[in-house]
Design a protein around this motif. Structure first.
Motif, PDB file in Angstrom:
ATOM      1  N   THR A 468       0.836  -1.210   0.000  1.00  0.00           N
ATOM      2  CA  THR A 468       0.000   0.000   0.000  1.00  0.00           C
ATOM      3  C   THR A 468       0.869   1.258   0.000  1.00  0.00           C
ATOM      4  O   THR A 468       2.039   1.214   0.378  1.00  0.00           O
ATOM      5  N   GLU A 469       0.260   2.366  -0.404  1.00  0.00           N
ATOM      6  CA  GLU A 469       1.008   3.628  -0.437  1.00  0.00           C
ATOM      7  C   GLU A 469       1.442   4.005   0.962  1.00  0.00           C
ATOM      8  O   GLU A 469       2.607   4.302   1.219  1.00  0.00           O
ATOM      9  N   GLU A 470       0.484   3.954   1.859  1.00  0.00           N
ATOM     10  CA  GLU A 470       0.802   4.243   3.249  1.00  0.00           C
ATOM     11  C   GLU A 470       1.546   3.046   3.809  1.00  0.00           C
ATOM     12  O   GLU A 470       1.180   1.896   3.527  1.00  0.00           O
ATOM     13  N   ILE A 471       2.610   3.291   4.581  1.00  0.00           N
ATOM     14  CA  ILE A 471       3.373   2.167   5.114  1.00  0.00           C
ATOM     15  C   ILE A 471       2.722   1.677   6.396  1.00  0.00           C
ATOM     16  O   ILE A 471       2.548   2.428   7.356  1.00  0.00           O
ATOM     17  N   LEU A 472       2.297   0.398   6.351  1.00  0.00           N
ATOM     18  CA  LEU A 472       1.512  -0.127   7.456  1.00  0.00           C
ATOM     19  C   LEU A 472       2.369  -0.839   8.499  1.00  0.00           C
ATOM     20  O   LEU A 472       1.971  -1.001   9.633  1.00  0.00           O
ATOM     21  N   PHE A 473       3.533  -1.327   8.085  1.00  0.00           N
ATOM     22  CA  PHE A 473       4.391  -2.056   9.029  1.00  0.00           C
ATOM     23  C   PHE A 473       5.711  -1.295   9.171  1.00  0.00           C
ATOM     24  O   PHE A 473       6.332  -0.962   8.161  1.00  0.00           O
ATOM     25  N   ASP A 474       6.132  -1.055  10.412  1.00  0.00           N
ATOM     26  CA  ASP A 474       7.436  -0.404  10.557  1.00  0.00           C
ATOM     27  C   ASP A 474       8.539  -1.454  10.403  1.00  0.00           C
ATOM     28  O   ASP A 474       8.271  -2.647  10.257  1.00  0.00           O
ATOM     29  N   SER A 475       9.788  -1.005  10.455  1.00  0.00           N
ATOM     30  CA  SER A 475      10.878  -1.924  10.124  1.00  0.00           C
ATOM     31  C   SER A 475      10.964  -3.079  11.117  1.00  0.00           C
ATOM     32  O   SER A 475      11.184  -4.238  10.733  1.00  0.00           O
ATOM     33  N   LEU A 481       8.215 -10.284  10.759  1.00  0.00           N
ATOM     34  CA  LEU A 481       7.492 -11.073   9.758  1.00  0.00           C
ATOM     35  C   LEU A 481       8.464 -11.878   8.913  1.00  0.00           C
ATOM     36  O   LEU A 481       8.183 -13.027   8.551  1.00  0.00           O
ATOM     37  N   LEU A 482       9.642 -11.237   8.615  1.00  0.00           N
ATOM     38  CA  LEU A 482      10.657 -11.961   7.843  1.00  0.00           C
ATOM     39  C   LEU A 482      11.161 -13.172   8.620  1.00  0.00           C
ATOM     40  O   LEU A 482      11.396 -14.245   8.054  1.00  0.00           O
ATOM     41  N   ARG A 524       8.396 -13.017   0.202  1.00  0.00           N
ATOM     42  CA  ARG A 524       9.687 -12.446   0.582  1.00  0.00           C
ATOM     43  C   ARG A 524       9.936 -11.126  -0.139  1.00  0.00           C
ATOM     44  O   ARG A 524      10.359 -10.142   0.456  1.00  0.00           O
ATOM     45  N   ILE A 525       9.638 -11.087  -1.438  1.00  0.00           N
ATOM     46  CA  ILE A 525       9.849  -9.850  -2.205  1.00  0.00           C
ATOM     47  C   ILE A 525       9.005  -8.718  -1.618  1.00  0.00           C
ATOM     48  O   ILE A 525       9.477  -7.607  -1.385  1.00  0.00           O
ATOM     49  N   ALA A 526       7.737  -9.062  -1.339  1.00  0.00           N
ATOM     50  CA  ALA A 526       6.833  -8.041  -0.800  1.00  0.00           C
ATOM     51  C   ALA A 526       7.354  -7.509   0.531  1.00  0.00           C
ATOM     52  O   ALA A 526       7.357  -6.294   0.779  1.00  0.00           O
ATOM     53  N   LEU A 527       7.797  -8.440   1.372  1.00  0.00           N
ATOM     54  CA  LEU A 527       8.308  -8.035   2.681  1.00  0.00           C
ATOM     55  C   LEU A 527       9.560  -7.184   2.538  1.00  0.00           C
ATOM     56  O   LEU A 527       9.740  -6.172   3.229  1.00  0.00           O
ATOM     57  N   ALA A 528      10.460  -7.594   1.608  1.00  0.00           N
ATOM     58  CA  ALA A 528      11.716  -6.858   1.410  1.00  0.00           C
ATOM     59  C   ALA A 528      11.428  -5.429   0.972  1.00  0.00           C
ATOM     60  O   ALA A 528      12.000  -4.463   1.487  1.00  0.00           O
ATOM     61  N   ARG A 529      10.464  -5.317   0.031  1.00  0.00           N
ATOM     62  CA  ARG A 529      10.109  -3.978  -0.446  1.00  0.00           C
ATOM     63  C   ARG A 529       9.583  -3.120   0.693  1.00  0.00           C
ATOM     64  O   ARG A 529       9.933  -1.968   0.860  1.00  0.00           O
ATOM     65  N   ASN A 530       8.716  -3.752   1.459  1.00  0.00           N
ATOM     66  CA  ASN A 530       8.110  -3.042   2.575  1.00  0.00           C
ATOM     67  C   ASN A 530       9.189  -2.586   3.558  1.00  0.00           C
ATOM     68  O   ASN A 530       9.164  -1.464   4.070  1.00  0.00           O
ATOM     69  N   LEU A 531      10.193  -3.492   3.768  1.00  0.00           N
ATOM     70  CA  LEU A 531      11.272  -3.173   4.704  1.00  0.00           C
ATOM     71  C   LEU A 531      12.046  -1.945   4.221  1.00  0.00           C
ATOM     72  O   LEU A 531      12.323  -1.015   4.992  1.00  0.00           O
ATOM     73  N   ALA A 532      12.348  -1.969   2.911  1.00  0.00           N
ATOM     74  CA  ALA A 532      13.084  -0.840   2.343  1.00  0.00           C
ATOM     75  C   ALA A 532      12.326   0.464   2.524  1.00  0.00           C
ATOM     76  O   ALA A 532      12.864   1.473   3.007  1.00  0.00           O
ATOM     77  N   ARG A 533      11.040   0.416   2.185  1.00  0.00           N
ATOM     78  CA  ARG A 533      10.229   1.633   2.300  1.00  0.00           C
ATOM     79  C   ARG A 533      10.138   2.099   3.758  1.00  0.00           C
ATOM     80  O   ARG A 533      10.200   3.285   4.060  1.00  0.00           O
ATOM     81  N   ALA A 534      10.029   1.101   4.642  1.00  0.00           N
ATOM     82  CA  ALA A 534       9.915   1.450   6.058  1.00  0.00           C
ATOM     83  C   ALA A 534      11.167   2.149   6.546  1.00  0.00           C
ATOM     84  O   ALA A 534      11.117   3.166   7.247  1.00  0.00           O
ATOM     85  N   HIS A 535      12.340   1.613   6.109  1.00  0.00           N
ATOM     86  CA  HIS A 535      13.611   2.221   6.506  1.00  0.00           C
ATOM     87  C   HIS A 535      13.711   3.658   6.030  1.00  0.00           C
ATOM     88  O   HIS A 535      14.035   4.565   6.801  1.00  0.00           O
ATOM     89  N   ILE A 536      13.415   3.834   4.729  1.00  0.00           N
ATOM     90  CA  ILE A 536      13.501   5.186   4.143  1.00  0.00           C
ATOM     91  C   ILE A 536      12.585   6.133   4.900  1.00  0.00           C
ATOM     92  O   ILE A 536      12.954   7.222   5.314  1.00  0.00           O
TER      93      ILE A 536
END
Lengths: 540, 392
Positions: A468-475, A481-482, A524-536
Motif C-alpha cells: 500500500t502507499e501508506e506504510i503499514l508495518f514499521d521496520s 514477519l521476515l 519475501r519480495i513483498a516483505l523486502a520492499r516493505n522493509l526498504a520503504r519502512a527504513h527510508i
C-alpha cells in the motif's frame, strides 16, 4: 421396541392419571363431577375383567398399572425415604375429600354444623394435608357465634384436657412438624378447645389425636366408615403417622399390617391389590406377572417394556446410547432426558457423535454448535482446522461469518479465538480499514496467536498490505514477519519444528513445491520492499 | 473484541415467575389417548363462506413404526349418564379416519378445509385431500426427497404455505421453494455459510419469509432479491441458542416470536437492525411451538418439552394503560403502542401467564387454538383438549 421404551412413553403422570374411564381409557380431571368413587370403580372394573378377560381392555389397564409403577420407581424411591412421594401420590389419588369440602361449602350455612365437617377434616388428616385441616378447623372458630368468655372452670378443664393430649403424644410423633402444628392449633387455641369441649366433640378430637398417634383401632374404624378408601391409602396413613421415617426395605411390614387392618383376611385380596403391593415392594417380576395376567398376546412386549421401566436408570443409560438418532428433534429430546437424569457422559457422547456426523456431512455450522454445546476443546479445534482447510481450498472467507455471533464462547480455545481474529482481519481488509488489518496480522503472527501451519497463508493474504502507499508495518514489525517467513522455510527444509506442522503445510500446497516456492518468493519480495520503504520512511 | 460488544446487547432478559399462575382443577380439560406419540396437530379452518358446527382437527405422529395422520371430530359438551342421572365426563373426540404416513410427521397444516399438507422426516412433502362426506384421506401429490444429505435422506423440518408458494426447510440447511402444481422445486437456496439445521419457517408476505436455525439466527428472505443472500440476518447474540419454532403476529407481521432450545421465548421486531427486542426466560426445556391466537393476538400459547403449555395474556398491556410517554408517541407510530409484545419494559409486569395443564409432565410437541379451544399433542400419546379458555 427399543425406541418405544426410551423416551418415556405412556406414562400418564400426576393428575392426568387419576381417573381411568370405563370406555376406552380417558383420563378425566378430578374436577369433573363423576370423579368420586373412581377408585372403587377401578377395583370393580378389574374384577369384572378378571371374569370377562377382554384382552383389549385388560391391556389398557395393565399398561396403566405399569405406567404407574414407573412413576413409583422413579419418583418414590429416589431417596430411600418414601414418605413424601407417597403423600403426593395419595393427594392426587384421593380427591374425594376435596369433593366433600366443595359440597359442604355449597350446602352449609354454618360449616361447622354440616354433616360432612368432621369427615372432611378426617379426610384431610389421613391424606397428610394438615394445613387444609387446620384451615378448616380455624374456619369453624370464625364461624362460631358463641361469644361466651372462657370461665375459670373451663380453663381449668381445658388445661387438664390439654395435658392429657400432650401425654398421649409420644416423642417420635412430636418431632413431626405437621403433626406438631396441628396439635398446637387444636390444643393451643383456647376458644376452639372450649368450643369443642362445649359441643361435646371430645370423642372427635380424641379420635383425631388417636389418628395422629397412629392408633390402629381408629384407623380400622375410619376404613369401615369409608374415610380411608383402600388399603394403600391406609398404608400411607400408617406410614405417615406411625412410622414417618420408613425406608424402602422396611415397607413390607407396613404393607402387611395395612392389608390386615383393611381386609382382615388376605384371601379377599383382588388382582389390583396384588399388583400394587408388588409395586410397593419393587418386586418387578411379580408386578409384570400379575399385570400381564390374562393377556398372552403381548406378554413378551409387556415384560420387556415393564422391566425396562422398572430398573429405570440402568436401563435408561443402556438404551440411551443405543437410540438411533435420525433427526435433530429426537436428539434434542434425548439430550433433555440426559439432562433430567444427570447422564452427563451420555450427553457429551451424543453431542460429539452429532458433531462428527455434521462434519462428515460438511455442515460445519451444525458441527460447531454441537461442539460448543458440549464445550469440547479438541472438537472445536478440529472444526477450526476444517474451516481453515475449506478456506485454503476455495478462498471464500464468507463462511467464517459463523464466528461473528459465537459470543463469549470464542475464548474457549486459542484456535477458535484465532478464527475470530482471522475473520476480523478479513472484515477489515474488505472494508478498507487496512491499518487495523495490519495490526491484527502482527498480533496473529508475532504474538503467536496463529498456529504455525497457517503463517504461510496469513502472509499470502497480507501481500496487498505490504504494497500500500501508506506504510503499514514499521521496520521492526517487518523484521519479525521476515523471521516468521524464514521459520516456515526452515521447517520445510530440514527436520524443523514439528513433523506434523510440516506435513500439514505440505498438504496444504498439494505437495507441489513449485507453488509453495513461488508463494514464499512472492511474500519475501513483498516483505523486502516493505522493509526498504519502512527504513527510508523512518530515516526521513 | 467483537463478542464483548455483542454480549452487552443482551439487555432484556427477564424471569417471569411473578406473572405466573396455574390453572387449578380445570373442569374443561380432557385427555384423549391415541396410542401414538403426537408430533403435530392442527384445527381445521372453517369452510369458506359459512361457519361450521363441527370441530375437526388433524394429528400427525412421530417415533413410531407406522406413523399416521389422523382426523378427529370433537363435539363439545358432556354426555348424560343414565345410571347416575348426572352429566358426566366431557365428550371424547372421535377418530374419523386415519392414513399411513411415510416417515415421521414433522409439520402439518391445513391449506383449506379439505386439503392438508404434511412434511416428513424422510425429506418429503405431501398434499392430502380430506373428504368429509366420504370420511377418507387421500394423497394428492408428493414432493419426494426434496431435502437430503449427499446420499441419505434428511428430515424436512417445516414448511410454510402462502399460495401459490410453498417454502420448505430442512436439517440439510436447504430452503426449497415449490409451487403447488409443479413437481420439482422451482428454486433451492443452499445456506452454505451457516450450514446448520433450519428448524422452522413462516411466510411474512407473498414474497418474504422468515427462517430460524440451530445457531440462533433469524433470517428474513426476500423472493424478489437474488436467492444467495438473506435480506436480513438477526441473531440471538452471544448465546448460541438453537431457535426451534417461530410464529408471526397475525396483524402485524413485523412482530415475530420464537422459542428456543433452552426454553426462552424471544420477541423480535423485524424492523430492528440485528438483535431481538426481548428475551423472556420461560420454560424449563425446549419450546416446541409458539402460536398466536389468530383472532385475539394478545393471546399467545407456548408449549415445551418440559410438559408445560402456557397461555400468555398480554391484554392488560393496551394503549390506554401505557405510560403517557409511550401513548403520546403512538400518534407517530401506532403499531408499537398497540402491540403489547414489543413493549419490553411493560411486558414484565403486565403480562399474565397461565399454565393450562399444570399436571402434565411429558413433552408437549404441538398446540393449536381455534376460537376458545386449545389442543395439545404429547409424547405421552395423548391429546389434551382445553375448551372454553378465557380469552381477552
Amino acid at each position: 421396541m427399543v425406541i418405544h421404551t426410551i423416551i418415556p412413553k405412556s406414562v400418564i403422570t400426576g393428575q392426568l392419571r387419576s381417573k381411568w374411564d370405563r370406555k376406552n381409557g380417558i383420563a378425566v380431571f378430578p374436577g369433573s363431577s363423576d370423579f368420586s368413587n373412581s377408585v372403587k370403580d377401578e377395583r370393580a372394573e378389574f374384577n369384572i375383567w378378571e371374569v370377562q378377560l377382554d384382552p383389549k381392555r385388560y391391556e389398557g389397564l395393565a399398561r396403566r398399572v405399569i405406567s404407574e409403577s414407573h412413576d413409583h420407581c422413579l419418583n418414590f424411591y429416589m431417596g430411600d425415604r418414601v414418605k413424601m412421594g407417597l403423600l403426593e401420590w395419595i393427594v392426587w389419588h384421593f380427591p374425594q375429600v376435596d369433593e366433600l369440602h366443595k359440597k359442604m361449602i355449597l350446602e352449609a350455612h354454618v360449616i361447622r354444623e354440616h354433616r360432612n365437617y368432621w369427615p372432611t377434616i378426617y379426610g384431610y388428616v389421613v391424606s397428610g394435608r394438615m394445613n387444609s385441616a387446620v384451615e378448616l378447623l380455624n374456619v369453624s372458630v370464625k364461624d362460631s357465634n358463641d361469644k361466651s368468655d372462657s370461665s375459670p372452670e373451663y380453663v381449668l378443664k381445658w388445661r387438664h384436657w390439654q395435658q392429657e393430649c400432650r401425654n398421649s403424644l409420644t416423642g417420635d410423633i412430636q418431632q413431626h412438624r405437621h403433626l406438631h402444628r396441628l396439635c398446637r392449633s387444636s390444643t393451643g387455641n383456647v376458644k376452639l378447645a372450649t368450643d369443642i369441649y362445649k359441643s361435646r366433640k371430645v370423642k372427635i378430637i380424641s379420635d383425631l389425636l388417636q389418628i395422629l398417634c397412629g392408633d390402629e383401632k381408629v384407623l380400622q374404624e375410619l376404613s369401615n366408615e369409608g374415610v380411608i378408601h383402600t388399603w394403600y391409602h391406609l398404608l400411607v396413613v400408617h406410614i405417615l403417622f406411625r412410622n414417618p421415617t420408613t425406608k424402602v426395605y422396611d415397607l413390607h411390614y407396613s404393607i402387611d399390617l395395612s392389608l390386615e387392618l383393611f381386609y382382615g383376611d388376605k384371601s379377599r385380596l383382588g388382582k389390583l391389590d396384588e399388583v400394587i403391593s408388588a409395586i410397593f415392594l419393587l418386586d418387578t417380576v411379580r408386578v409384570i406377572k400379575e399385570a400381564s395376567y390374562g393377556t398372552d398376546l403381548r406378554e413378551y412386549l409387556l415384560l420387556e417394556y415393564g422391566s425396562s421401566l422398572m430398573s429405570a436408570r440402568y436401563y435408561l443409560e443402556q438404551y440411551i446410547s443405543r437410540i438411533p438418532l435420525d433427526s435433530e428433534k429426537k436428539t434434542r429430546k434425548v439430550l433433555h432426558v440426559c439432562e433430567k437424569y444427570g447422564l452427563s457422559t451420555d450427553l457429551a457422547d451424543i453431542c460429539r457423535e452429532e458433531c462428527m456426523t455434521a462434519i462428515r456431512r460438511e455442515k460445519l455450522g451444525s458441527a460447531i454448535s454441537w461442539a460448543l454445546y458440549v464445550k469440547d476443546v479438541t472438537l472445536i479445534n478440529y472444526i477450526v482446522d476444517c474451516y481453515m482447510s475449506a478456506y485454503i481450498k476455495d478462498g471464500n472467507a464468507d463462511r467464517l461469518a459463523i464466528v461473528d455471533d459465537i459470543g463469549a464462547a470464542i475464548t474457549l480455545t486459542g484456535q477458535l479465538a484465532f478464527l475470530g481474529k482471522f475473520r476480523e482481519f478479513h472484515t477489515f481488509c474488505n472494508t478498507g480499514n487496512l491499518v487495523d488489518a495490519a495490526s491484527i496480522l502482527v498480533l496473529l503472527m508475532v504474538d503467536g496467536l496463529a498456529s504455525k501451519k497457517y503463517w504461510w497463508m496469513l502472509l499470502l493474504d497480507a501481500i496487498p498490505l505490504f504494497e500500500t502507499e501508506e506504510i503499514l508495518f514499521d521496520s521492526d514489525q517487518t523484521y519479525e514477519l521476515l523471521r516468521c517467513l524464514t521459520e516456515i522455510e526452515l521447517s520445510l527444509r530440514g527436520p524443523g519444528d514439528s513433523w506434523s506442522n510440516r506435513l500439514t503445510l505440505k498438504q496444504q500446497v498439494h505437495k507441489n513445491s513449485e507453488v509453495l516456492h513461488d508463494a514464499l518468493n512472492t511474500i519475501r519480495i513483498a516483505l523486502a520492499r516493505n522493509l526498504a520503504r519502512a527504513h527510508i520512511n523512518e530515516e526521513q | 473484541m467483537a463478542f464483548a460488544e455483542v454480549h452487552s446487547r443482551v439487555k432484556k432478559r427477564y424471569n417471569l415467575q411473578d406473572n405466573f399462575q396455574s390453572l387449578q382443577g380445570h373442569e374443561n380439560l380432557l385427555i384423549q389417548y391415541t396410542e401414538k406419540k403426537i408430533s403435530k396437530l392442527r384445527w381445521r379452518p372453517d369452510p369458506k363462506g359459512h361457519s361450521s358446527h363441527e370441530n375437526i382437527f388433524a394429528t400427525g405422529t412421530w417415533d413410531e413404526l407406522h406413523n399416521v395422520v389422523n382426523i378427529w371430530n370433537y363435539e363439545k359438551g358432556r354426555t348424560f349418564r343414565e345410571d347416575t342421572h348426572q352429566e358426566s365426563a366431557l365428550n371424547e373426540p372421535q377418530l374419523i379416519t386415519s392414513m399411513h404416513h411415510q416417515g415421521e410427521v414433522t409439520e402439518l397444516k391445513f391449506i383449506d378445509d379439505e386439503k392438508l399438507m404434511t412434511s416428513s422426516s424422510n425429506g418429503s412433502l405431501e398434499l392430502i385431500q380430506f373428504s368429509r362426506p366420504r370420511q377418507e384421506l387421500q394423497s394428492i401429490s408428493k414432493w419426494k426427497n426434496i431435502h437430503h444429505f449427499s446420499s441419505n435422506s434428511c428430515p424436512c423440518t417445516g414448511f410454510s404455505v402462502n399460495l401459490p408458494n410453498i417454502i420448505t426447510v430442512g436439517e440439510d440447511s436447504r430452503i426449497n421453494i415449490l409451487k403447488i402444481d409443479v413437481q420439482a422445486p422451482i428454486a433451492t437456496i443452499e445456506d452454505n455459510i451457516s450450514s446448520c439445521s433450519i428448524n422452522a419457517v413462516t411466510c411474512e408476505g407473498i414474497s418474504e419469509f422468515i427462517t430460524v436455525d440451530s445457531m440462533g439466527r433469524l433470517k428474513v428472505w426476500d423472493l424478489r432479491q437474488p436467492y444467495d443472500k438473506p435480506a436480513k440476518v438477526m441473531v440471538l447474540s452471544g448465546e448460541q441458542t438453537c431457535l426451534q419454532c417461530i410464529d408471526q403476529h397475525p396483524n402485524q407481521p413485523h412482530v415475530a416470536i420464537t422459542g428456543s432450545h433452552d426454553g426462552s421465548i424471544i420477541i423480535w421486531d423485524l424492523r430492528q437492525d440485528k438483535y431481538p427486542t426481548v428475551v423472556l426466560k420461560a420454560h424449563m426445556s425446549t419450546v416446541w411451538e409458539v402460536r398466536f391466537h389468530r383472532h385475539f393476538p394478545n393471546n399467545l400459547f407456548t408449549c415445551s418439552d418440559d410438559g408445560s403449555i402456557w397461555h400468555w395474556d398480554g391484554s392488560l398491556i393496551t394503549s390506554t394503560n401505557l405510560p403517557t410517554s409511550i401513548r403520546n408517541f403512538s400518534d407517530i407510530e401506532p403499531a408499537n403502542a398497540t402491540n403489547p409484545w414489543l413493549i419490553s419494559d411493560v411486558i414484565r409486569n403486565k403480562i399474565r401467564i397461565t399454565s393450562v395443564a399444570p399436571h402434565n409432565k411429558l413433552p408437549i410437541n404441538s398446540c393449536d387454538i381455534i376460537n376458545q379451544d386449545l389442543i395439545c399433542g404429547t409424547d405421552g400419546e395423548a391429546i389434551i383438549i382445553a375448551q372454553d379458555l378465557l380469552l381477552k
